[in-house]
Motif scaffolding. Structure first.
Motif, PDB file in Angstrom:
ATOM      1  N   GLY A 494       0.825  -1.208   0.000  1.00 16.45           N
ATOM      2  CA  GLY A 494       0.000   0.000   0.000  1.00 16.45           C
ATOM      3  C   GLY A 494       0.860   1.259   0.000  1.00 16.45           C
ATOM      4  N   LEU A 495       1.863   1.268   0.866  1.00 18.67           N
ATOM      5  CA  LEU A 495       2.758   2.431   0.919  1.00 18.67           C
ATOM      6  C   LEU A 495       3.477   2.615  -0.418  1.00 18.67           C
ATOM      7  N   ALA A 496       3.921   1.495  -0.998  1.00 18.22           N
ATOM      8  CA  ALA A 496       4.644   1.584  -2.278  1.00 18.22           C
ATOM      9  C   ALA A 496       3.735   2.175  -3.357  1.00 18.22           C
ATOM     10  N   LEU A 497       2.490   1.729  -3.405  1.00 20.11           N
ATOM     11  CA  LEU A 497       1.563   2.225  -4.433  1.00 20.11           C
ATOM     12  C   LEU A 497       1.408   3.745  -4.364  1.00 20.11           C
ATOM     13  N   LEU A 498       1.412   4.258  -3.137  1.00 14.19           N
ATOM     14  CA  LEU A 498       1.180   5.697  -2.986  1.00 14.19           C
ATOM     15  C   LEU A 498       2.381   6.535  -3.443  1.00 14.19           C
ATOM     16  N   GLY A 499       3.480   5.874  -3.749  1.00 12.42           N
ATOM     17  CA  GLY A 499       4.676   6.619  -4.153  1.00 12.42           C
ATOM     18  C   GLY A 499       4.724   6.995  -5.621  1.00 12.42           C
ATOM     19  N   PHE A 500       3.709   6.585  -6.392  1.00  8.22           N
ATOM     20  CA  PHE A 500       3.764   6.778  -7.849  1.00  8.22           C
ATOM     21  C   PHE A 500       3.932   8.255  -8.250  1.00  8.22           C
ATOM     22  N   ALA A 501       3.067   9.095  -7.699  1.00  9.99           N
ATOM     23  CA  ALA A 501       3.118  10.517  -8.068  1.00  9.99           C
ATOM     24  C   ALA A 501       4.480  11.117  -7.746  1.00  9.99           C
ATOM     25  N   GLY A 502       4.993  10.763  -6.575  1.00 12.96           N
ATOM     26  CA  GLY A 502       6.285  11.307  -6.161  1.00 12.96           C
ATOM     27  C   GLY A 502       7.410  10.868  -7.076  1.00 12.96           C
ATOM     28  N   ALA A 503       7.313   9.625  -7.581  1.00 18.92           N
ATOM     29  CA  ALA A 503       8.364   9.116  -8.468  1.00 18.92           C
ATOM     30  C   ALA A 503       8.374   9.891  -9.783  1.00 18.92           C
ATOM     31  N   ILE A 504       7.189  10.209 -10.278  1.00 14.29           N
ATOM     32  CA  ILE A 504       7.129  10.973 -11.529  1.00 14.29           C
ATOM     33  C   ILE A 504       7.632  12.395 -11.300  1.00 14.29           C
ATOM     34  N   GLU A 505       7.237  12.938 -10.172  1.00 17.13           N
ATOM     35  CA  GLU A 505       7.696  14.290  -9.856  1.00 17.13           C
ATOM     36  C   GLU A 505       9.235  14.332  -9.765  1.00 17.13           C
ATOM     37  N   ALA A 506       9.810  13.348  -9.072  1.00 14.41           N
ATOM     38  CA  ALA A 506      11.273  13.320  -8.922  1.00 14.41           C
ATOM     39  C   ALA A 506      11.953  13.133 -10.274  1.00 14.41           C
ATOM     40  N   THR A 507      11.352  12.306 -11.124  1.00 15.43           N
ATOM     41  CA  THR A 507      11.921  12.068 -12.451  1.00 15.43           C
ATOM     42  C   THR A 507      11.991  13.372 -13.243  1.00 15.43           C
ATOM     43  N   LEU A 508      10.906  14.124 -13.205  1.00 19.74           N
ATOM     44  CA  LEU A 508      10.875  15.355 -13.996  1.00 19.74           C
ATOM     45  C   LEU A 508      11.729  16.450 -13.366  1.00 19.74           C
ATOM     46  N   GLU A 509      11.840  16.412 -12.047  1.00 21.81           N
ATOM     47  CA  GLU A 509      12.672  17.412 -11.386  1.00 21.81           C
ATOM     48  C   GLU A 509      14.136  17.210 -11.768  1.00 21.81           C
ATOM     49  N   GLN A 510      14.541  15.948 -11.852  1.00 16.26           N
ATOM     50  CA  GLN A 510      15.951  15.642 -12.149  1.00 16.26           C
ATOM     51  C   GLN A 510      16.152  15.202 -13.587  1.00 16.26           C
ATOM     52  N   TRP A 511      15.123  15.245 -14.384  1.00  9.04           N
ATOM     53  CA  TRP A 511      15.205  14.801 -15.779  1.00  9.04           C
ATOM     54  C   TRP A 511      15.811  13.420 -15.840  1.00  9.04           C
ATOM     55  N   SER A 512      15.416  12.572 -14.926  1.00  7.25           N
ATOM     56  CA  SER A 512      16.097  11.305 -14.790  1.00  7.25           C
ATOM     57  C   SER A 512      15.115  10.129 -14.676  1.00  7.25           C
ATOM     58  N   PRO A 513      14.800   9.495 -15.822  1.00  5.57           N
ATOM     59  CA  PRO A 513      13.843   8.384 -15.808  1.00  5.57           C
ATOM     60  C   PRO A 513      14.262   7.248 -14.880  1.00  5.57           C
ATOM     61  N   SER A 514      15.520   7.190 -14.489  1.00  9.32           N
ATOM     62  CA  SER A 514      15.935   6.104 -13.600  1.00  9.32           C
ATOM     63  C   SER A 514      15.177   6.180 -12.278  1.00  9.32           C
ATOM     64  N   ARG A 515      14.698   7.379 -11.935  1.00  7.24           N
ATOM     65  CA  ARG A 515      13.914   7.508 -10.702  1.00  7.24           C
ATOM     66  C   ARG A 515      12.610   6.717 -10.807  1.00  7.24           C
ATOM     67  N   LEU A 516      11.939   6.867 -11.927  1.00  9.75           N
ATOM     68  CA  LEU A 516      10.686   6.115 -12.106  1.00  9.75           C
ATOM     69  C   LEU A 516      10.989   4.616 -12.168  1.00  9.75           C
ATOM     70  N   CYS A 517      12.102   4.248 -12.818  1.00  4.97           N
ATOM     71  CA  CYS A 517      12.470   2.822 -12.892  1.00  4.97           C
ATOM     72  C   CYS A 517      12.673   2.251 -11.493  1.00  4.97           C
ATOM     73  N   SER A 518      13.444   2.944 -10.660  1.00  5.08           N
ATOM     74  CA  SER A 518      13.700   2.421  -9.311  1.00  5.08           C
ATOM     75  C   SER A 518      12.380   2.263  -8.563  1.00  5.08           C
ATOM     76  N   TYR A 519      11.507   3.243  -8.751  1.00  5.31           N
ATOM     77  CA  TYR A 519      10.216   3.158  -8.073  1.00  5.31           C
ATOM     78  C   TYR A 519       9.437   1.921  -8.519  1.00  5.31           C
ATOM     79  N   LEU A 520       9.353   1.714  -9.836  1.00  2.82           N
ATOM     80  CA  LEU A 520       8.572   0.574 -10.340  1.00  2.82           C
ATOM     81  C   LEU A 520       9.177  -0.744  -9.868  1.00  2.82           C
ATOM     82  N   PHE A 521      10.503  -0.766  -9.801  1.00  2.69           N
ATOM     83  CA  PHE A 521      11.161  -1.976  -9.306  1.00  2.69           C
ATOM     84  C   PHE A 521      10.793  -2.232  -7.839  1.00  2.69           C
ATOM     85  N   GLU A 522      10.812  -1.170  -7.035  1.00  3.24           N
ATOM     86  CA  GLU A 522      10.422  -1.332  -5.626  1.00  3.24           C
ATOM     87  C   GLU A 522       8.968  -1.794  -5.509  1.00  3.24           C
TER      88      GLU A 522
END
Ligand code: ARG
Length: 573
Positions: A494-522
């Protein structure tokens, strides 16, 4: 997790403010609880007060009853916060009924121009172009999803002095043969042979120079030949794009030649503002703060001594066009790290000239090299740089071998489709999941593995969820129950699911898709643990709907997340 973090941070900030205006709660994820606020100690020191007393005051002021199930002070005023199951469940219910899965639209949508892929005409696309294409594509998808207006620009190299040589070579081997070579994607042979003639043959060099003059003066036959080179190469690039499954179309091509007519204006205007300096016959701008190893100022060459305009002039013209005509508020360059200085200098000159006014941003999204197993630049067995199409075809073949035998119920043509998604997805994911500025080693076995932080692992997690629905004859729930998170694995998922928005935000803030990848892996890892410890189809009736909901929501987040990376999620594999 980040939804929760935002809520907690708001409450904690207000509470810290009540003790000292602007004091930072220093909120961090924690092993002991869900979060820890570490800001009490420095605050207490500043005020000369007892830390645990300050901590108690803050806890009362924060009013955390509806969010936290436990709030504890440990050590010297560290506040440990454990989120309540009720609160997580409530947030999950909201996420489940939201088509956007909790990802907000940007509060300040902007026009962004993304400059990516940009291969060169009559020249093989190399792995650098692959990285640019894959990373740029993922960023465009995410920016679009966030509600921005995204203008994709494929700044192909379709102009400049090499075209004298390329056109002469085309004439030498005959138009028909040239068209054939380019059509079958043998750009390498074409380019190499042109270069050999140029290096070895004085007459050829002379003809090439003359051809450049003809091209620049708009000679119709020369332009026709040039167009043959461009069109054939673009058709080849399109083949690669369609294999890759990226958003780019021919409408996105805005090559170097597009700016041809305004290059002289660019130079004239730089001259008028007094920025142009003559240096060794060339016309340059010396932006502040750029020096060579000896500390001498570095020039950005705008017009070469032979009057020709260079790469930099085109980039300056492009900035003017993107800001002026397209109204860009941010220009994103997905270009390899070696061009960092060139781009920074262009940005600096454009700022000096007023073509890149504040607050318009220009961002270099730099990336590292792709290396072979020998840690050198990736090469094929015969030693030449690998061809991208070959790479993608091999990926699909290897994926096909990997899926064979996994799921015997898969029909033959279905298997082909899955192999396609897996092979291309594996290549893309290996690229995207590496922090972009790092070099990465191209390793077939690792990228195609079904375990670890790989494309196939995530695709498999998604397919597995779909198969639960198939086996249980379940359909997506029409109304969602409040999730039950009594089991630790349920709560963690449940906690992991709620992190989706934050992962996209972090990706765009750092222009770094690896952030979204790490999130999906977790997320996929949390799902695996959940699935191993909590039966779904055989769950007791009172928790069955809740578990189905967790599965369904995970499947949707995985599918959407992969889609934002440009990766397809098969239902079965
Ligand atoms: N065509 C160039 C190359 O292959 C990359 C162009 C990057 N974009 C730009 N606006 N300079 O290296």
């Amino acid at each position: 997790m980040d939804e929760l973090r935002a809520v907690l941070l708001g409450r904690m900030k207000a509470a810290f403010d009540s003790v000292e205006e602007g004091a930072d709660p220093v909120l961090r994820p924690s092993e002991r609880a869900d979060f820890q606020a570490n800001g009490v100690l420095p605050l207490a020191k500043r005020l000369g007060r007892n830390p645990s007393e300050v901590a108690s005051q803050i806890i009362v002021a924060a009013e955390l009853d509806d969010v936290c199930e436990r709030v504890e002070v440990s050590g010297r005023g560290f506040i440990n916060l454990t989120i309540s199951e009720r609160f997580i469940a409530g947030q999950l219910s909201e996420q489940a009924t939201d088509e956007r899965l909790g990802v907000p639209m940007a509060s300040d949508p902007e026009v962004l121009v993304v400059d990516y892929s940009h291969p060169n005409v009559a020249k093989e696309m190399h792995v650098g172009h692959l990285r640019s294409t894959i990373i740029g594509d993922a960023l465009c998808r995410m920016l679009g999803f966030a509600g921005h207006t995204v203008v994709r620009e494929n700044h192909i190299g379709d102009w400049g002095t090499p075209f004298g040589m390329l056109i002469e070579h085309l004439l030498d081997i005959g138009e028909e043969k040239a068209v054939h070579e380019l059509s079958v994607g043998d750009l390498d042979t074409f380019y190499r042979q042109a270069h050999v003639s140029f290096d070895d043959d004085e007459q050829f060099r002379e003809r090439s120079r003359h051809r450049v003059v003809l091209l620049q003066s708009g000679d119709p036959e020369t332009l026709r030949l040039w167009r043959v080179l461009v069109e054939r190469s673009v058709r080849y690039f399109d083949d690669v794009y369609s294999k890759l499954g990226v958003l780019l179309t021919d409408d996105d091509i805005v090559g170097e030649s597009f700016y041809n007519d305004i290059l002289s204006d660019v130079v004239r205007d730089l001259e008028a503002i007094g920025l142009l300096v003559e240096s060794e016959g060339a016309r340059c701008v010396f932006p502040l703060g750029f020096t060579n190893r000896d500390g001498d100022p570095l020039p950005l060459i705008v017009q070469k001594s032979d009057q020709g305009f260079g790469y930099a002039a085109t980039d300056l013209a492009a900035i003017r066009d993107r800001v002026g005509r397209l109204g860009a508020k941010c220009i994103v360059y997905v270009v390899g790290a070696p061009q960092a200085q060139h781009l920074e200098m262009c940005f600096a000159v454009a700022r000096m000239a007023g073509w890149l006014p504040e607050p318009v941003k220009a961002v270099h999204v730099a990336f590292g090299n792709v290396l072979g197993a020998d840690r050198k630049m990736l090469r094929s067995r015969s030693g030449v740089p690998v061809k991208l199409v070959d790479l993608l075809d091999e990926a699909v073949q290897r994926a096909d071998a990997a899926v064979t035998g996994r799921d015997p119920s898969l029909a033959h043509d279905e298997r082909d489709r899955v192999a396609q998604m897996l092979g291309v997805g594996a290549v893309k994911y290996a690229d995207l999941s590496t922090e972009r500025t790092r070099d990465y080693t191209f390793d077939w076995d690792r990228m195609l593995a079904f375990e670890g932080n790989t494309g196939p692992y995530l695709q498999y997690a998604h397919a597995r969820i779909r198969s639960i629905f198939r086996r249980g004859n379940l359909s997506a729930p029409s109304s969602y129950p409040t999730p039950n998170l009594a089991e630790p694995a349920e709560r963690a998922l449940g906690l992991a699911l709620l992190g989706f928005a934050g992962a996209i935000e972090a990706t765009l803030e750092q222009w770094s898709p690896s952030r979204l990848c790490s999130y999906l892996f977790e997320l996929a890892t949390a799902f695996t643990t959940f699935y191993e410890t909590c039966p779904v189809l055989k769950a007791p009736p009172d928790v069955l709907p809740s578990r189905v909901l967790l599965c369904e929501l995970t499947g949707r987040v995985l599918e959407r997340g992969l889609d934002l990376l440009g990766i397809q999620a098969p239902d079965q594999m």
